[in-house]
Design a protein around this motif. Structure first.
Motif, PDB file in Angstrom:
ATOM      1  N   ARG A 143       0.838  -1.211   0.000  1.00  0.00           N
ATOM      2  CA  ARG A 143       0.000   0.000   0.000  1.00  0.00           C
ATOM      3  C   ARG A 143       0.869   1.255   0.000  1.00  0.00           C
ATOM      4  NH1 ARG A 143      -3.095  -3.113   3.742  1.00  0.00           N
ATOM      5  NH2 ARG A 143      -2.157  -1.998   5.498  1.00  0.00           N
ATOM      6  N   TYR A 144       1.942   1.223   0.769  1.00  0.00           N
ATOM      7  CA  TYR A 144       2.849   2.374   0.810  1.00  0.00           C
ATOM      8  C   TYR A 144       3.501   2.595  -0.553  1.00  0.00           C
ATOM      9  CZ  TYR A 144       6.951   5.171   2.029  1.00  0.00           C
ATOM     10  OH  TYR A 144       7.918   6.146   2.076  1.00  0.00           O
ATOM     11  N   PHE A 145       3.939   1.513  -1.194  1.00  0.00           N
ATOM     12  CA  PHE A 145       4.561   1.635  -2.514  1.00  0.00           C
ATOM     13  C   PHE A 145       3.557   2.121  -3.557  1.00  0.00           C
ATOM     14  CE2 PHE A 145       8.110  -1.687  -1.617  1.00  0.00           C
ATOM     15  CZ  PHE A 145       8.837  -0.709  -0.967  1.00  0.00           C
ATOM     16  N   THR A 146       2.306   1.721  -3.417  1.00  0.00           N
ATOM     17  CA  THR A 146       1.265   2.203  -4.334  1.00  0.00           C
ATOM     18  C   THR A 146       1.132   3.719  -4.224  1.00  0.00           C
ATOM     19  OG1 THR A 146       0.027   0.127  -4.219  1.00  0.00           O
ATOM     20  CG2 THR A 146      -1.190   2.082  -4.908  1.00  0.00           C
ATOM     21  N   GLN A 147       1.156   4.239  -3.003  1.00  0.00           N
ATOM     22  CA  GLN A 147       1.071   5.689  -2.795  1.00  0.00           C
ATOM     23  C   GLN A 147       2.266   6.401  -3.421  1.00  0.00           C
ATOM     24  OE1 GLN A 147       0.757   6.239   1.420  1.00  0.00           O
ATOM     25  NE2 GLN A 147      -1.327   5.419   1.544  1.00  0.00           N
ATOM     26  N   LEU A 148       3.461   5.842  -3.224  1.00  0.00           N
ATOM     27  CA  LEU A 148       4.659   6.471  -3.793  1.00  0.00           C
ATOM     28  C   LEU A 148       4.592   6.493  -5.316  1.00  0.00           C
ATOM     29  CD1 LEU A 148       7.534   4.982  -1.581  1.00  0.00           C
ATOM     30  CD2 LEU A 148       6.448   7.225  -1.391  1.00  0.00           C
ATOM     31  N   ASP A 149       4.087   5.418  -5.905  1.00  0.00           N
ATOM     32  CA  ASP A 149       3.981   5.350  -7.359  1.00  0.00           C
ATOM     33  C   ASP A 149       2.962   6.362  -7.873  1.00  0.00           C
ATOM     34  OD1 ASP A 149       4.637   3.784  -9.907  1.00  0.00           O
ATOM     35  OD2 ASP A 149       2.443   3.634  -9.850  1.00  0.00           O
ATOM     36  N   HIS A 155       8.997   4.947  -9.126  1.00  0.00           N
ATOM     37  CA  HIS A 155       8.301   4.209 -10.182  1.00  0.00           C
ATOM     38  C   HIS A 155       8.181   2.757  -9.730  1.00  0.00           C
ATOM     39  CE1 HIS A 155       6.878   2.972 -14.057  1.00  0.00           C
ATOM     40  NE2 HIS A 155       7.898   2.143 -14.231  1.00  0.00           N
ATOM     41  N   ILE A 156       6.967   2.386  -9.254  1.00  0.00           N
ATOM     42  CA  ILE A 156       6.744   1.042  -8.711  1.00  0.00           C
ATOM     43  C   ILE A 156       5.471   0.481  -9.344  1.00  0.00           C
ATOM     44  CG2 ILE A 156       6.590  -0.350  -6.614  1.00  0.00           C
ATOM     45  CD1 ILE A 156       7.749   1.944  -5.050  1.00  0.00           C
ATOM     46  N   PRO A 157       5.561  -0.043 -10.563  1.00  0.00           N
ATOM     47  CA  PRO A 157       4.361  -0.530 -11.255  1.00  0.00           C
ATOM     48  C   PRO A 157       3.735  -1.772 -10.626  1.00  0.00           C
ATOM     49  CG  PRO A 157       6.346  -1.032 -12.513  1.00  0.00           C
ATOM     50  CD  PRO A 157       6.768  -0.137 -11.404  1.00  0.00           C
ATOM     51  N   ASP A 158       4.533  -2.567  -9.911  1.00  0.00           N
ATOM     52  CA  ASP A 158       4.015  -3.780  -9.258  1.00  0.00           C
ATOM     53  C   ASP A 158       4.386  -3.719  -7.777  1.00  0.00           C
ATOM     54  OD1 ASP A 158       3.279  -6.276  -8.372  1.00  0.00           O
ATOM     55  OD2 ASP A 158       4.113  -7.356 -10.081  1.00  0.00           O
ATOM     56  N   PRO A 159       3.579  -3.017  -6.966  1.00  0.00           N
ATOM     57  CA  PRO A 159       3.932  -2.795  -5.559  1.00  0.00           C
ATOM     58  C   PRO A 159       4.145  -4.073  -4.754  1.00  0.00           C
ATOM     59  CG  PRO A 159       2.171  -1.319  -6.222  1.00  0.00           C
ATOM     60  CD  PRO A 159       2.349  -2.291  -7.341  1.00  0.00           C
ATOM     61  N   ALA A 160       3.311  -5.095  -4.969  1.00  0.00           N
ATOM     62  CA  ALA A 160       3.443  -6.328  -4.186  1.00  0.00           C
ATOM     63  C   ALA A 160       4.766  -7.027  -4.479  1.00  0.00           C
ATOM     64  CB  ALA A 160       2.274  -7.261  -4.466  1.00  0.00           C
ATOM     65  N   SER A 161       5.118  -7.118  -5.759  1.00  0.00           N
ATOM     66  CA  SER A 161       6.392  -7.753  -6.120  1.00  0.00           C
ATOM     67  C   SER A 161       7.572  -6.953  -5.578  1.00  0.00           C
ATOM     68  CB  SER A 161       6.508  -7.883  -7.642  1.00  0.00           C
ATOM     69  OG  SER A 161       5.555  -8.793  -8.140  1.00  0.00           O
ATOM     70  N   SER A 162       7.479  -5.634  -5.660  1.00  0.00           N
ATOM     71  CA  SER A 162       8.561  -4.791  -5.153  1.00  0.00           C
ATOM     72  C   SER A 162       8.680  -4.900  -3.639  1.00  0.00           C
ATOM     73  CB  SER A 162       8.332  -3.334  -5.563  1.00  0.00           C
ATOM     74  OG  SER A 162       8.459  -3.186  -6.964  1.00  0.00           O
ATOM     75  N   ALA A 163       7.549  -5.068  -2.955  1.00  0.00           N
ATOM     76  CA  ALA A 163       7.587  -5.252  -1.501  1.00  0.00           C
ATOM     77  C   ALA A 163       8.340  -6.531  -1.149  1.00  0.00           C
ATOM     78  CB  ALA A 163       6.167  -5.293  -0.943  1.00  0.00           C
TER      79      ALA A 163
END
Length: 219
Positions: A143-149, A155-163
């Motif tokens: 969720r945090y990465f989604t907000q940053l994107d 640039h985090i197109p796939d937040p879950a994978s990046s997490a």
């Protein structure tokens, strides 16, 4: 087992007994492993009768699962309202400190070894541990990465994978070396440098693309 309202004296007594049982189970399972710990040993350590123990936990399997959840869910957690405040570098470094303090804890290392030893007899505990220790962290981090994107900060197109990638970076070989007894616990300075390197690598890999300069308009 009969249930009571939370403010009833017997409810508080049952809660204290259950807590004593979980603490005793934690000590014994981590010391002796799953196979070598008996319900009689737990009852004696907790100071309760074997009948009382079975009223709270119908089997050793159920008690083992309760012990894992007890250990994973009772570690200190940062205040939610302030944890995600700050620059991405600050937040990820903070997360790294909390994360490594949890999984480098001696009891956590012992628990991991016990779970590996019990996998053949009790494979579902591995799934339970993975959910409590990894997936429960992936959800808020995604969720945090989604907000940053969405903000364009990264640039985090796939937040879950990046997490999951970030958590894997944090774990690296520092955890496996300790779990396998290859070397003793790293110093605080070494752990801090490891976190800084992970954060720097992750931020560099997810840096937002620079916008191309706009062409000068011609009259």
């Amino acid at each position: 087992m009969r249930t009571w309202s939370e403010d009833h004296p017997k409810a508080r007594l049952l809660e204290r007994k259950q807590e004593a049982i979980k603490v005793a189970a934690r000590e014994l399972f981590l010391q002796h492993g799953y196979a070598n710990t008996t319900m009689e040993m737990v009852a004696a350590r907790a100071g309760v009768s074997i009948m009382t123990l079975y009223r709270h936990f119908r089997s050793k399997d159920i008690l083992f699962q309760a012990m894992i959840e007890h250990l994973c869910c009772h570690q200190a957690k940062p205040a939610r309202e302030t944890f995600w405040v700050g620059s991405p570098a600050e937040v990820l470094h903070r997360l790294g400190q909390v994360r490594l303090s949890q999984i480098l804890d001696p009891d956590e290392i012992a628990l991991y070894r016990v779970i590996i030893g019990a996998q053949e007899q009790f494979p579902e505990v591995g799934q339970m541990y993975y959910h409590l220790r990894y997936e429960k962290v992936v959800e808020p981090l995604s969720r945090y990465f989604t907000q940053l994107d969405q903000q364009g900060s990264l640039h985090i197109p796939d937040p879950a994978s990046s997490a999951r990638v970030f958590l894997s970076l944090l774990q690296g070989t520092i955890i496996e070396r300790l779990r396998l007894g290859v070397e003793p616990m790293s110093s605080d300075e070494e752990i801090s440098k490891h976190i800084e390197a992970c954060v720097a690598f992750f931020l560099a890999a997810h840096r937002p693309a620079e916008r191309a300069p706009e062409a000068n308009s011609q009259v």
